[in-house]
Design a protein around this motif. Structure first.
Motif, PDB file in Angstrom:
ATOM      1  N   VAL A  72      -8.507   4.924   8.826  1.00 40.35           N
ATOM      2  CA  VAL A  72      -7.068   5.075   9.052  1.00 40.35           C
ATOM      3  C   VAL A  72      -6.361   3.746   8.830  1.00 40.35           C
ATOM      4  O   VAL A  72      -5.314   3.671   8.167  1.00 40.35           O
ATOM      5  CB  VAL A  72      -6.788   5.591  10.478  1.00 40.35           C
ATOM      6  CG1 VAL A  72      -5.291   5.583  10.773  1.00 40.35           C
ATOM      7  CG2 VAL A  72      -7.336   7.006  10.649  1.00 40.35           C
ATOM      8  N   SER A  73      -6.943   2.684   9.384  1.00 40.82           N
ATOM      9  CA  SER A  73      -6.358   1.351   9.232  1.00 40.82           C
ATOM     10  C   SER A  73      -6.281   0.948   7.763  1.00 40.82           C
ATOM     11  O   SER A  73      -5.259   0.435   7.292  1.00 40.82           O
ATOM     12  CB  SER A  73      -7.183   0.332  10.022  1.00 40.82           C
ATOM     13  OG  SER A  73      -6.596  -0.953   9.944  1.00 40.82           O
ATOM     14  N   PHE A  74      -7.366   1.206   7.030  1.00 40.20           N
ATOM     15  CA  PHE A  74      -7.394   0.877   5.603  1.00 40.20           C
ATOM     16  C   PHE A  74      -6.346   1.668   4.826  1.00 40.20           C
ATOM     17  O   PHE A  74      -5.668   1.143   3.943  1.00 40.20           O
ATOM     18  CB  PHE A  74      -8.783   1.171   5.033  1.00 40.20           C
ATOM     19  CG  PHE A  74      -8.839   1.155   3.529  1.00 40.20           C
ATOM     20  CD1 PHE A  74      -8.816  -0.028   2.825  1.00 40.20           C
ATOM     21  CD2 PHE A  74      -8.896   2.361   2.815  1.00 40.20           C
ATOM     22  CE1 PHE A  74      -8.847  -0.032   1.426  1.00 40.20           C
ATOM     23  CE2 PHE A  74      -8.939   2.361   1.421  1.00 40.20           C
ATOM     24  CZ  PHE A  74      -8.904   1.158   0.721  1.00 40.20           C
ATOM     25  N   GLY A  75      -6.183   2.955   5.171  1.00 44.61           N
ATOM     26  CA  GLY A  75      -5.298   3.821   4.413  1.00 44.61           C
ATOM     27  C   GLY A  75      -3.824   3.613   4.687  1.00 44.61           C
ATOM     28  O   GLY A  75      -3.030   3.443   3.751  1.00 44.61           O
ATOM     29  N   VAL A  76      -3.445   3.603   5.968  1.00 43.03           N
ATOM     30  CA  VAL A  76      -2.013   3.622   6.295  1.00 43.03           C
ATOM     31  C   VAL A  76      -1.483   2.326   6.899  1.00 43.03           C
ATOM     32  O   VAL A  76      -0.275   2.087   6.885  1.00 43.03           O
ATOM     33  CB  VAL A  76      -1.676   4.797   7.242  1.00 43.03           C
ATOM     34  CG1 VAL A  76      -2.078   6.121   6.615  1.00 43.03           C
ATOM     35  CG2 VAL A  76      -2.358   4.635   8.600  1.00 43.03           C
ATOM     36  N   VAL A  77      -2.371   1.481   7.430  1.00 42.10           N
ATOM     37  CA  VAL A  77      -1.914   0.215   7.997  1.00 42.10           C
ATOM     38  C   VAL A  77      -1.862  -0.868   6.931  1.00 42.10           C
ATOM     39  O   VAL A  77      -0.933  -1.671   6.889  1.00 42.10           O
ATOM     40  CB  VAL A  77      -2.826  -0.233   9.166  1.00 42.10           C
ATOM     41  CG1 VAL A  77      -2.404  -1.598   9.686  1.00 42.10           C
ATOM     42  CG2 VAL A  77      -2.782   0.792  10.299  1.00 42.10           C
ATOM     43  N   VAL A  78      -2.873  -0.903   6.048  1.00 44.54           N
ATOM     44  CA  VAL A  78      -2.948  -1.940   5.028  1.00 44.54           C
ATOM     45  C   VAL A  78      -2.679  -1.387   3.622  1.00 44.54           C
ATOM     46  O   VAL A  78      -1.783  -1.858   2.922  1.00 44.54           O
ATOM     47  CB  VAL A  78      -4.334  -2.639   5.051  1.00 44.54           C
ATOM     48  CG1 VAL A  78      -4.389  -3.722   3.971  1.00 44.54           C
ATOM     49  CG2 VAL A  78      -4.607  -3.242   6.418  1.00 44.54           C
ATOM     50  N   GLY A  79      -3.450  -0.378   3.211  1.00 43.31           N
ATOM     51  CA  GLY A  79      -3.410   0.091   1.834  1.00 43.31           C
ATOM     52  C   GLY A  79      -2.058   0.580   1.356  1.00 43.31           C
ATOM     53  O   GLY A  79      -1.493   0.038   0.383  1.00 43.31           O
ATOM     54  N   PHE A  80      -1.500   1.588   2.013  1.00 42.06           N
ATOM     55  CA  PHE A  80      -0.228   2.158   1.564  1.00 42.06           C
ATOM     56  C   PHE A  80       0.918   1.151   1.644  1.00 42.06           C
ATOM     57  O   PHE A  80       1.673   1.004   0.671  1.00 42.06           O
ATOM     58  CB  PHE A  80       0.095   3.416   2.376  1.00 42.06           C
ATOM     59  CG  PHE A  80       1.343   4.113   1.922  1.00 42.06           C
ATOM     60  CD1 PHE A  80       1.347   4.888   0.769  1.00 42.06           C
ATOM     61  CD2 PHE A  80       2.527   4.000   2.639  1.00 42.06           C
ATOM     62  CE1 PHE A  80       2.498   5.534   0.331  1.00 42.06           C
ATOM     63  CE2 PHE A  80       3.680   4.637   2.217  1.00 42.06           C
ATOM     64  CZ  PHE A  80       3.671   5.404   1.052  1.00 42.06           C
ATOM     65  N   PRO A  81       1.095   0.427   2.751  1.00 47.30           N
ATOM     66  CA  PRO A  81       2.202  -0.547   2.790  1.00 47.30           C
ATOM     67  C   PRO A  81       2.081  -1.632   1.728  1.00 47.30           C
ATOM     68  O   PRO A  81       3.073  -1.999   1.098  1.00 47.30           O
ATOM     69  CB  PRO A  81       2.100  -1.134   4.204  1.00 47.30           C
ATOM     70  CG  PRO A  81       1.413  -0.090   5.002  1.00 47.30           C
ATOM     71  CD  PRO A  81       0.424   0.537   4.063  1.00 47.30           C
ATOM     72  N   LEU A  82       0.874  -2.172   1.526  1.00 52.80           N
ATOM     73  CA  LEU A  82       0.701  -3.249   0.549  1.00 52.80           C
ATOM     74  C   LEU A  82       0.929  -2.750  -0.869  1.00 52.80           C
ATOM     75  O   LEU A  82       1.646  -3.377  -1.669  1.00 52.80           O
ATOM     76  CB  LEU A  82      -0.696  -3.851   0.668  1.00 52.80           C
ATOM     77  CG  LEU A  82      -1.038  -4.960  -0.341  1.00 52.80           C
ATOM     78  CD1 LEU A  82      -0.062  -6.117  -0.221  1.00 52.80           C
ATOM     79  CD2 LEU A  82      -2.468  -5.437  -0.150  1.00 52.80           C
ATOM     80  N   LEU A  83       0.333  -1.608  -1.209  1.00 50.46           N
ATOM     81  CA  LEU A  83       0.455  -1.086  -2.566  1.00 50.46           C
ATOM     82  C   LEU A  83       1.893  -0.696  -2.902  1.00 50.46           C
ATOM     83  O   LEU A  83       2.366  -0.928  -4.011  1.00 50.46           O
ATOM     84  CB  LEU A  83      -0.476   0.117  -2.748  1.00 50.46           C
ATOM     85  CG  LEU A  83      -1.973  -0.218  -2.779  1.00 50.46           C
ATOM     86  CD1 LEU A  83      -2.806   1.057  -2.656  1.00 50.46           C
ATOM     87  CD2 LEU A  83      -2.341  -0.977  -4.043  1.00 50.46           C
ATOM     88  N   THR A  84       2.608  -0.110  -1.931  1.00 52.32           N
ATOM     89  CA  THR A  84       4.003   0.255  -2.202  1.00 52.32           C
ATOM     90  C   THR A  84       4.884  -0.987  -2.294  1.00 52.32           C
ATOM     91  O   THR A  84       5.807  -1.036  -3.117  1.00 52.32           O
ATOM     92  CB  THR A  84       4.554   1.197  -1.121  1.00 52.32           C
ATOM     93  OG1 THR A  84       4.327   0.648   0.183  1.00 52.32           O
ATOM     94  CG2 THR A  84       3.905   2.564  -1.215  1.00 52.32           C
ATOM     95  N   ALA A  85       4.619  -1.995  -1.460  1.00 50.75           N
ATOM     96  CA  ALA A  85       5.400  -3.231  -1.532  1.00 50.75           C
ATOM     97  C   ALA A  85       5.208  -3.905  -2.887  1.00 50.75           C
ATOM     98  O   ALA A  85       6.170  -4.408  -3.493  1.00 50.75           O
ATOM     99  CB  ALA A  85       4.992  -4.184  -0.406  1.00 50.75           C
TER     100      ALA A  85
END
Length: 287
Positions: A72-85
C-alpha cells in the motif's frame, strides 16, 4: 443503511476528495521539486496518521499484514504521488486527469489478483472498451501530448490500482483509516530523511496557492480521502465501487478549468463521457 449502500457513499466521498489531487499537484509542482513534494506530502500525512493511531490507541498490525502495508505504501504513498508529480512537469492536469479513466480497470484487475473477486466476462468487455478510449485519446493528442508524461501517468495508474486493491483487502480486517495510517507511518522514517535531503534552499518564491495545494494533497489526498475510499471498497467490493472513479475526470476537469485556468477541450469532455458510459456498463456486471 446496508453495507453495499454505505460502501457506495463512502466511495463517492473519497472520489470527490481525490478529484482535487491532480489540479492541486499541478499548482504545487510549479513551485516545489517533484521529489520534495512527494516526500513532504507523505511526511506531513504520516505525522498526522501517527497522531491518530496514538490518540485512538490502535494495536500494532500483525506481522502477516506488514507485506500488504508495504505494498500500500509503495502504491499510494510513494508511487502514485511521485509518478504523477513527475508527469505533471510534461502534461497538463486536464490531460492527465483523463488517464484516471484507467483506474477502475487497474483496480479491478488487482481486485481479482489480490482481493479474490470474480466479475462477469461482460465486465471486462466494458472496462477494456473504456481503457481503449483513454489510450486512443492520448495517442491522438499528437504534439500536445508527451510520451514521457503519458508513460509516467500509465505507470502511476498501475501502482495506484495495486495500492487500492491491497488496501481494500486489508481494510476488511484492519479498518480503512488504520490501513492508510499504518502505511504512512511505515514510510515516515524514509520520507523524513528524504525531506531533509531535498529541502529547498529557499521558499521565498513559493506562492500562497502552492502552499495551499501542498496542504490539500497532504491532508485530503494523502489521508482523509483514503479513510472513505478504503472503507467504501471494503464494504461495496473492489471492482464494483472502483467504478466510481469514472466520476473523477468530471470533477477533476471542472477543477482544472476553474482553479488552474487550463483549457478543457471538447475532445477531453467527449472522451470522458464515453469512458464513463463504458465503465458504467461494466458496473452492472461487477459481481
Amino acid at each position: 443503511m446496508d453495507r453495499s449502500t454505505s460502501g457506495w457513499i463512502n466511495g463517492l466521498i473519497g472520489v470527490i476528495i481525490f478529484s482535487g489531487s491532480l489540479p492541486a499537484t499541478r499548482l504545487a509542482v510549479a513551485a516545489f521539486d517533484p521529489v520534495f513534494l512527494t516526500v513532504a506530502r507523505a511526511g506531513i500525512a504520516g505525522l498526522l496518521g501517527l497522531g491518530l493511531l496514538l490518540v485512538f490507541r490502535q494495536p500494532r498490525p500483525k506481522a502477516s499484514d506488514l507485506l500488504s502495508l508495504v505494498t500500500v505504501s509503495f502504491g499510494v504513498v510513494v508511487g502514485f504521488p511521485l509518478l504523477t508529480a513527475l508527469a505533471l512537469q510534461h502534461v497538463t492536469s486536464a490531460h492527465s486527469i483523463v488517464f484516471i479513466g484507467l483506474l477502475p480497470l487497474s483496480t479491478a484487475i488487482f481486485g481479482v489478483i489480490r482481493g479474490g473477486e470474480r466479475p462477469k466476462p461482460a465486465f471486462w468487455v466494458f472496462s477494456l472498451a473504456g481503457s481503449a478510449l483513454v489510450a486512443g485519446f492520448a495517442l491522438a493528442q499528437g504534439g500536445e501530448a508527451s510520451p514521457l508524461g503519458d508513460g509516467l501517468m500509465l505507470a502511476a495508474i498501475i501502482v495506484c490500482g495495486l495500492g487500492y486493491a491491497e488496501g481494500a483487502k486489508l481494510s476488511r480486517t484492519l479498518g480503512g483509516w488504520q490501513v492508510i495510517s499504518w502505511a504512512l507511518v511505515l514510510s515516515l522514517p524514509l520520507m523524513a530523511v528524504l525531506t531533509v535531503v531535498y529541502w529547498p534552499q529557499s521558499f521565498a518564491a513559493v506562492s500562497v496557492p502552492a502552499w495551499l495545494s501542498l496542504g490539500y494533497i497532504s491532508l485530503f489526498s494523502m489521508l482523509i480521502g483514503f479513510v472513505f475510499w478504503y472503507r467504501g471498497l471494503a464494504q461495496g467490493g473492489i471492482a464494483a465501487v472502483g467504478q466510481l472513479q469514472l466520476l473523477q475526470p468530471f470533477f477533476g476537469l471542472a477543477l482544472a478549468a476553474s482553479l488552474v485556468g487550463e483549457t478543457v477541450t471538447p475532445a477531453m469532455l467527449l472522451v470522458t463521457v464515453a469512458v464513463i458510459g463504458c465503465v458504467a456498463g461494466a458496473r452492472r456486471f461487477a459481481k
